[in-house]
Design a protein around this motif. Structure first.
Motif, short mmCIF file in Angstrom:
data_model
loop_
_atom_site.label_atom_id
_atom_site.label_comp_id
_atom_site.label_asym_id
_atom_site.label_seq_id
_atom_site.Cartn_x
_atom_site.Cartn_y
_atom_site.Cartn_z
N TYR A 67 0.53 1.48 11.66
CA TYR A 67 1.57 0.51 12.00
C TYR A 67 2.26 0.90 13.31
N LEU A 68 2.48 2.18 13.51
CA LEU A 68 3.11 2.64 14.74
C LEU A 68 2.23 2.32 15.94
N PHE A 69 0.96 2.65 15.88
CA PHE A 69 0.03 2.38 16.97
C PHE A 69 -0.10 0.88 17.21
N GLY A 70 -0.28 0.12 16.16
CA GLY A 70 -0.37 -1.34 16.29
C GLY A 70 0.90 -1.94 16.84
N GLY A 71 2.04 -1.43 16.41
CA GLY A 71 3.33 -1.92 16.90
C GLY A 71 3.53 -1.66 18.38
N ILE A 72 3.05 -0.51 18.85
CA ILE A 72 3.15 -0.20 20.28
C ILE A 72 2.28 -1.16 21.09
N ILE A 73 1.07 -1.42 20.63
CA ILE A 73 0.20 -2.37 21.33
C ILE A 73 0.81 -3.76 21.31
N PHE A 74 1.27 -4.20 20.15
CA PHE A 74 1.88 -5.52 20.00
C PHE A 74 3.11 -5.65 20.90
N GLY A 75 4.00 -4.67 20.85
CA GLY A 75 5.23 -4.71 21.64
C GLY A 75 4.96 -4.71 23.14
N THR A 76 3.96 -3.95 23.56
CA THR A 76 3.60 -3.93 24.97
C THR A 76 3.11 -5.30 25.43
N GLY A 77 2.25 -5.91 24.64
CA GLY A 77 1.76 -7.25 24.97
C GLY A 77 2.89 -8.26 24.97
N TRP A 78 3.79 -8.13 24.02
CA TRP A 78 4.94 -9.04 23.93
C TRP A 78 5.83 -8.91 25.16
N ALA A 79 6.10 -7.67 25.55
CA ALA A 79 6.96 -7.44 26.71
C ALA A 79 6.31 -7.93 28.00
N PRO A 98 0.84 -1.21 0.00
CA PRO A 98 0.00 0.00 0.00
C PRO A 98 0.87 1.26 0.00
N PRO A 99 0.31 2.41 -0.39
CA PRO A 99 1.09 3.65 -0.35
C PRO A 99 1.60 3.90 1.06
N LYS A 100 2.85 4.32 1.17
CA LYS A 100 3.48 4.49 2.47
C LYS A 100 2.98 5.71 3.24
N ASP A 101 2.51 6.73 2.56
CA ASP A 101 2.16 7.97 3.23
C ASP A 101 0.92 7.86 4.10
N ARG A 102 0.09 6.85 3.95
CA ARG A 102 -1.17 6.78 4.68
C ARG A 102 -1.21 5.70 5.75
N VAL A 103 -0.22 4.84 5.83
CA VAL A 103 -0.33 3.69 6.72
C VAL A 103 0.61 3.74 7.92
#
Length: 123
Positions: free
Chosen positions: A68-80, A59-64
């Protein structure tokens, strides 16, 4: 049958490489060991090569990036907090760590919640 074999092979590799070890994951988050970064880096390179060989469109990089940042923070927090990302959850359950059933329930609840809310989230 090939999916069952692939899952078993994945579990063996995750177990033997210690990628499911809570201690290895904590070492990674504390920047005390390169072990997990090497595993993740290898997976990223393999993923890039696989996507490029299949000529996957992105997908175009300017809109996503915000999603990904928000999802990555949630994912990383759960992982940790749990010491496991989605793949190792199943490996750990298979090894008899029944407490991981709670982690699996949380992961499924999070996925279900996202499915319900995704149309209301900002694009």
């Amino acid at each position: 049958m090939k999916y069952i074999f692939t899952g078993i092979l994945f579990g063996i590799i995750m177990s033997k490489s210690e990628a499911i070890s809570w201690y290895r994951i904590q070492e990674m988050f504390r920047f005390q060991s390169f072990h997990m970064y090497g595993i993740i880096g290898t997976a990223v390179i393999a993923g890039i090569l696989g996507l490029r060989l299949n000529k996957t469109k992105f997908p175009p990089k300017d809109r996503v990036w915000k999603r990904y940042l928000f999802g990555g923070i949630i994912f990383g927090t759960g992982w940790a907090l749990t010491g496991a990302c989605p793949g190792p959850i199943f490996v750990l359950i298979g090894q008899g760590y029944s407490v991981m059933l709670i982690v699996l329930a949380g992961a499924l609840l999070g996925t279900f919640s996202y499915g319900l809310l995704k149309d209301r989230l900002p694009h």
